[in-house]
Scaffold this active site. Structure first.
Site, PDB file in Angstrom:
ATOM      1  N   PHE A 140      -1.233  -0.529  -2.660  1.00  0.00           N
ATOM      2  CA  PHE A 140      -2.427   0.320  -2.731  1.00  0.00           C
ATOM      3  C   PHE A 140      -3.138   0.280  -1.385  1.00  0.00           C
ATOM      4  O   PHE A 140      -3.465  -0.796  -0.883  1.00  0.00           O
ATOM      5  CB  PHE A 140      -3.392  -0.141  -3.829  1.00  0.00           C
ATOM      6  CG  PHE A 140      -4.596   0.761  -3.935  1.00  0.00           C
ATOM      7  CD1 PHE A 140      -4.508   1.981  -4.586  1.00  0.00           C
ATOM      8  CD2 PHE A 140      -5.801   0.414  -3.345  1.00  0.00           C
ATOM      9  CE1 PHE A 140      -5.600   2.842  -4.652  1.00  0.00           C
ATOM     10  CE2 PHE A 140      -6.900   1.265  -3.409  1.00  0.00           C
ATOM     11  CZ  PHE A 140      -6.799   2.482  -4.069  1.00  0.00           C
ATOM     12  N   ASP A 225      -2.751  -5.070   5.414  1.00  0.00           N
ATOM     13  CA  ASP A 225      -3.908  -4.583   4.678  1.00  0.00           C
ATOM     14  C   ASP A 225      -4.506  -5.769   3.919  1.00  0.00           C
ATOM     15  O   ASP A 225      -4.026  -6.155   2.864  1.00  0.00           O
ATOM     16  CB  ASP A 225      -3.470  -3.466   3.717  1.00  0.00           C
ATOM     17  CG  ASP A 225      -4.627  -2.943   2.863  1.00  0.00           C
ATOM     18  OD1 ASP A 225      -5.691  -3.580   2.842  1.00  0.00           O
ATOM     19  OD2 ASP A 225      -4.451  -1.907   2.198  1.00  0.00           O
ATOM     20  N   LYS A 254     -13.379  -5.217   1.418  1.00  0.00           N
ATOM     21  CA  LYS A 254     -14.043  -5.586   0.166  1.00  0.00           C
ATOM     22  C   LYS A 254     -15.085  -6.703   0.288  1.00  0.00           C
ATOM     23  O   LYS A 254     -16.238  -6.496  -0.025  1.00  0.00           O
ATOM     24  CB  LYS A 254     -13.004  -5.930  -0.896  1.00  0.00           C
ATOM     25  CG  LYS A 254     -12.321  -4.670  -1.438  1.00  0.00           C
ATOM     26  CD  LYS A 254     -11.491  -4.923  -2.666  1.00  0.00           C
ATOM     27  CE  LYS A 254     -11.124  -3.641  -3.375  1.00  0.00           C
ATOM     28  NZ  LYS A 254      -9.928  -2.957  -2.899  1.00  0.00           N
TER      29      LYS A 254
END
Ligand code: PLP
Length: 396
Positions: A140, A225, A254
């Site tokens: 993702f 990532d 995040k």
């Protein structure tokens, strides 16, 4: 309460696009690893705002930094110097492999920027024909057109065709498939150290080390990532530290500002120098308030030894989940590292379990019908984990 939950639900249904299937709870307050709903009921939070609230909800030092900065200056744009952005850059560079950083507003934007930088780097080297980015199936990377195309779920991108060109997917943890996919058009390989959104699948150490070697041998870039794995989540400040490798470009987002929107991509100087004035930019990215919150977040992580807490308490958490698997035939697998853990169930019960746990004051995330995911704040305690385990033991 001036407005009821029923009214909010009704208005949400009327005015918002239908993109979210929200759980039936209205959170109004948070502190540490606890949340409270509109009725005053208390919850232990194992989601932490999708892994964002690493220091817990409304940490005093983070709150003070946000309040102080908001009272002073909120936005001037990147046409001007600002103090928090530059100090945050220094802190991130001094605590990572990288030499330079670019700030944006989200994980998707960080990945988008990282991919632009990778392609620009190849062009500057005189290898413009190298534009292809290889990613993993089940990965993702975000929701923009390019990051959605990079995401390893081609069926999700299908309705948005035509998609940007130059993406290829390979099975995760399969070094042979990756070797075969690399060719004269390959620009970069982009991977998550732990695939979070698809169900917490951990990259094998040997796999990432081999990827590093392939990149070195072929002269292509390795993009990690770390949007979800970064900022202490795995028991390391950045997950790559646990793999004994360094990427060429890393993206984070995040947990960076304890819940305020921010993202960043970081690179070694050789790669970063491909970007000059005007090559990339943003209105809000690296604004004073999120950067002040991120500086405070890093300070709290260091001062309170939160990353070490993740390493030790995360091990305990995983062992307890392992015990559950031993005792319950309904549990098929325990996966993950640090405070990024998942439980895979034999039957389609994850959604029902999440609702039952919510009734009992425990906030847990489900991925599809069979996976429960745990992403607590980095300060969560063994006792709080025990409370969750007691309930899981009863319900599964
Ligand atoms: C969440 C996530 C993203 C996207 O971040 P947004 O801030 O939602 O755009 C990208 N990559 C990974 C690994 C993520 O977990």
């Amino acid at each position: 309460m001036a407005i009821t939950f029923e009214e909010i639900k009704e208005k949400e249904k009327t005015y918002l696009m239908r993109t979210y299937a929200r759980k039936p709870v209205l959170f109004v307050r948070g502190f540490g690893s606890r949340l409270w709903d509109d009725t005053g009921k208390e919850y232990i939070d194992f989601v932490s705002g999708l892994g964002a609230c690493v220091t817990g909800h409304v940490h005093g030092e983070v709150l003070a930094a946000i309040a102080r900065q908001s009272a002073q200056l909120i936005q001037v744009s990147n046409w001007y110097f600002t103090i928090p952005q530059v100090l945050l850059a220094e802190t991130l560079i001094k605590n990572s492999f990288a030499d330079r950083v670019f700030f944006c507003n989200s994980g998707a934007e960080a990945n988008e920027g990282a991919m632009k930088l990778a392609r620009k780097y190849m062009r500057e080297k005189g290898e413009a024909e190298r534009y292809e980015i290889i990613t993993a199936l089940r990965s993702f990377h975000g929701r923009t057109l390019a990051t959605l195309t990079a995401t390893g779920a081609p069926e999700k991108a299908e309705p948005y065709k035509p998609l940007p060109e130059g993406f290829k997917h390979v099975p995760f943890n399969d070094i042979r498939a990756l070797r075969e996919a690399v060719g004269s058009r390959t620009c970069a390989i982009m991977l998550e150290p732990i695939q979070g959104e698809s169900g917490v699948y951990v990259a094998e150490k040997k796999y990432l080390q081999e990827v590093r070697k392939i990149c070195d041998r072929e002269g292509i870039l390795f993009i990690l990532d770390e949007v979800q794995t970064g900022m202490g989540r795995t028991g390391f400040l950045f997950a790559y530290e646990g793999y004994g490798i360094e990427p060429d470009i890393m993206t984070i987002a995040k947990g960076l500002a304890s819940g305020l929107p921010i993202g960043a991509f970081l690179a070694r100087e050789e790669v970063a120098k491909a970007f000059g004035p005007g090559d990339h930019g943003t209105t809000f990215g690296g604004g004073p308030v999120p950067c002040a919150a991120a500086l405070a977040t890093l300070d709290v992580l260091f001062q309170e030894n939160l990353v070490e807490n993740v390493a030790t308490v995360g091990q305990y958490f995983k062992e307890r989940l392992g015990e559950l698997k031993e005792r319950k035939s309904g549990v098929v697998e325990v996966r993950g590292m640090g405070f990024m853990l998942a439980l895979e169930l034999k039957e389609e019960r994850a959604e029902e379990l999440v609702l039952r746990l919510l009734e009992r004051g425990l906030v847990v995330n489900n991925i599809g019908g069979k996976i429960l995911r745990f992403l607590p704040p980095l300060s969560i305690s063994k006792r709080e984990i025990d409370t969750l385990m007691d309930n899981l033991m009863e319900l599964i």
